[in-house]
Motif scaffolding. Structure first.
Motif, PDB file in Angstrom:
ATOM      1  N   GLY B  41       0.839  -1.193   0.000  1.00 21.48           N
ATOM      2  CA  GLY B  41       0.000   0.000   0.000  1.00 21.48           C
ATOM      3  C   GLY B  41       0.869   1.236   0.000  1.00 21.48           C
ATOM      4  O   GLY B  41       2.008   1.202  -0.458  1.00 21.48           O
ATOM      5  N   GLY B  42       0.300   2.302   0.530  1.00 24.44           N
ATOM      6  CA  GLY B  42       0.970   3.586   0.459  1.00 24.44           C
ATOM      7  C   GLY B  42       1.625   4.066   1.732  1.00 24.44           C
ATOM      8  O   GLY B  42       2.827   4.167   1.817  1.00 24.44           O
ATOM      9  N   GLY B  43       0.826   4.313   2.728  1.00 21.83           N
ATOM     10  CA  GLY B  43       1.395   4.853   3.961  1.00 21.83           C
ATOM     11  C   GLY B  43       1.422   6.365   3.967  1.00 21.83           C
ATOM     12  O   GLY B  43       0.903   7.019   3.053  1.00 21.83           O
ATOM     13  N   ILE B  44       2.063   6.893   5.006  1.00 24.92           N
ATOM     14  CA  ILE B  44       2.015   8.340   5.214  1.00 24.92           C
ATOM     15  C   ILE B  44       3.050   9.094   4.384  1.00 24.92           C
ATOM     16  O   ILE B  44       3.014  10.311   4.306  1.00 24.92           O
ATOM     17  N   LEU B  45       3.988   8.355   3.760  1.00 28.77           N
ATOM     18  CA  LEU B  45       5.055   9.007   3.005  1.00 28.77           C
ATOM     19  C   LEU B  45       4.501   9.931   1.920  1.00 28.77           C
ATOM     20  O   LEU B  45       5.017  11.044   1.712  1.00 28.77           O
ATOM     21  N   ALA B  46       3.446   9.474   1.236  1.00 29.64           N
ATOM     22  CA  ALA B  46       2.848  10.300   0.176  1.00 29.64           C
ATOM     23  C   ALA B  46       2.315  11.604   0.770  1.00 29.64           C
ATOM     24  O   ALA B  46       2.481  12.672   0.165  1.00 29.64           O
ATOM     25  N   ASN B  47       1.720  11.521   1.957  1.00 32.97           N
ATOM     26  CA  ASN B  47       1.212  12.747   2.597  1.00 32.97           C
ATOM     27  C   ASN B  47       2.363  13.678   2.977  1.00 32.97           C
ATOM     28  O   ASN B  47       2.270  14.890   2.798  1.00 32.97           O
ATOM     29  N   GLN B  48       3.447  13.079   3.492  1.00 34.42           N
ATOM     30  CA  GLN B  48       4.599  13.887   3.908  1.00 34.42           C
ATOM     31  C   GLN B  48       5.221  14.602   2.714  1.00 34.42           C
ATOM     32  O   GLN B  48       5.531  15.792   2.781  1.00 34.42           O
ATOM     33  N   ILE B  49       5.416  13.862   1.620  1.00 39.55           N
ATOM     34  CA  ILE B  49       6.020  14.467   0.424  1.00 39.55           C
ATOM     35  C   ILE B  49       5.041  15.465  -0.201  1.00 39.55           C
ATOM     36  O   ILE B  49       5.437  16.544  -0.641  1.00 39.55           O
ATOM     37  N   GLU B  72      -0.546  12.135  -9.441  1.00 39.22           N
ATOM     38  CA  GLU B  72       0.880  12.273  -9.793  1.00 39.22           C
ATOM     39  C   GLU B  72       1.750  11.984  -8.569  1.00 39.22           C
ATOM     40  O   GLU B  72       2.774  11.310  -8.670  1.00 39.22           O
ATOM     41  N   LEU B  73       1.309  12.501  -7.438  1.00 35.38           N
ATOM     42  CA  LEU B  73       2.053  12.298  -6.185  1.00 35.38           C
ATOM     43  C   LEU B  73       2.165  10.813  -5.843  1.00 35.38           C
ATOM     44  O   LEU B  73       3.260  10.310  -5.571  1.00 35.38           O
ATOM     45  N   ILE B  74       1.055  10.087  -5.890  1.00 30.68           N
ATOM     46  CA  ILE B  74       1.110   8.676  -5.480  1.00 30.68           C
ATOM     47  C   ILE B  74       1.794   7.821  -6.551  1.00 30.68           C
ATOM     48  O   ILE B  74       2.413   6.818  -6.225  1.00 30.68           O
ATOM     49  N   THR B  75       1.714   8.252  -7.819  1.00 26.79           N
ATOM     50  CA  THR B  75       2.448   7.521  -8.861  1.00 26.79           C
ATOM     51  C   THR B  75       3.948   7.606  -8.577  1.00 26.79           C
ATOM     52  O   THR B  75       4.678   6.617  -8.703  1.00 26.79           O
TER      53      THR B  75
END
Lengths: 263, 263
Positions: B41-49, B72-75
């Motif tokens: 999955g994703g996690g909080i990294l996408a939110n942080q970036i 674009e961010l999550i890609t």
């Protein structure tokens, strides 16, 4: 027995940065028949996204210095954003593209460049291409789309020049296939005068190249690309050309397009 | 004839976000013998970036609303940073990992979710899994590492829940393999009381699940995961468990770990 042809196309920043140019390229690339591999560089997108994140681009003589946060940035942008968007667009044009970094399937094992005068950071020099993986993917009619990220086998991703990746892959595949390597950039070919589009050199062999080097007639920025091209020639790559990515499907069939690297 | 086993492990944010937990997981995952697939999955990294880039996370009832810039961010983050780093780490542990999005090799074709009360933006519902690609990669001893990005076949990337991807892949492979699906999260299993780690339910079948639902004893956040699990069960997936990613190599061999989903 005549070997099967594989077209290896490297595209650079200018094609990737411009949405319209990229769409045109993808259409043209999708029309190339048979086995093919696309290698892409980075472009200014990483700098633009880095700027938003507060990461300053750091270059020495045109080469990126890859510190930890820059490596994370280009892994995101090259390996994620650019690569996956390009794969999705190719799929829409009927190309069964598969995006890969050098870590995927151990495709490109590299070694971190030793620190000499300049510390290039996480820059990787290729040690080994996983030829079997490429042969298998190509045999399934998959089209590898390769981003300029390699790995050292010990968990470290590395930044490697796209032209070098294209050259190394061409060299690795030349024993099995008739390899056609096309190193694309924003000019129609190698020019004697960088300000004169009419000064394109139609053919270069090691001798004429050495002569031009002697006379300082080769622009510094062209040297790494030409070094890659002549290394590919030496390794037995059938056809090597340097030129524009425009109308690549037509250009690839024509003998008088771009600069032809020959023996 | 007994079918060969494929272990499909889905890991979520909590494992990905914590560097130490991820390193432990990768070690344990690398010790699992035989064919295996990792879905992350994703996690909080996408939110942080995203925060650094000025992109605000937008959720509705725990589900991400994926606008253009979020896609674009999550890609970048899922398909690039998280996926490639994980692949490189797995390679270092002797796993020949190959990172894939759903666009790569046309692995996961999805359809953009129709706008109803809520517009989830570029959210994708899976239509088709390219089973042949997975079978071929597995037969080459490659370990697919799949990020939660799909595509619609017309050039559009889409955001798809990782549990759903793991379930769909499990369902697609169950005719060919004995599939063991492990949906990991930050708890040791499904709990009757979310505040009591001792309240783990060791086994759930459709009947007991329906009873617990009737009594409102299933936490809302668990419902999508359990729905995926029961759909996998219905499709013939051999073993389905919900639990922690800790010591996954040992847990996978034990019958009394996590919550076992059975008929």
């Amino acid at each position: 027995m005549k070997k099967e042809v594989v077209n290896i196309i490297k595209i650079g920043g200018k094609t990737i940065d411009n949405e319209e140019a990229l769409a045109q390229f993808i259409k043209a690339f999708s029309r190339i028949q048979g086995k093919k591999i696309l290698v892409h560089g980075g472009g200014i997108l990483a700098n633009q996204i880095g700027k938003k994140m507060g990461i300053k681009p750091n270059f020495h003589e045109g080469r990126r210095i890859t510190d930890t946060e820059t490596l994370e940035l280009i892994t995101m942008v090259y390996g994620g954003l650019i690569n996956k968007k390009m794969v999705a667009k190719l799929q829409a044009h009927g190309v069964n593209a598969i995006g890969l970094s050098g870590a995927d399937g151990n495709l490109l094992k590299a070694e971190k460049r030793a620190v000499q005068k300049i510390n290039y950071g996480f820059a990787g020099d290729i040690q080994k291409v996983n030829k079997d993986l490429l042969v298998n993917l190509l045999s399934q009619n998959l089209t590898p789309v390769i981003c300029p990220i390699t790995h050292n086998g010990n968990g470290q991703l590395l930044n490697t020049n796209g032209d070098t990746i294209a050259k190394e892959i061409a060299c690795a595949l030349q024993s099995k296939f008739e390899v056609n390597l096309w190193l694309c950039f924003d000019k129609k070919g190698v020019m004697l005068n960088v300000n004169d589009e009419e000064s394109i050199i139609p053919k270069l062999n090691p001798k004429t190249y050495a002569e031009l080097l002697d006379k300082s007639l080769i622009h510094d920025g062209m040297k790494p690309k030409l070094e890659n091209a002549f290394q590919a020639l030496k390794s037995g790559v059938s056809i090597i050309r340097i030129g524009s990515a425009d109308d690549i499907d037509i250009a690839i069939k024509e003998e008088n397009t771009g600069t032809f690297i020959c023996a």
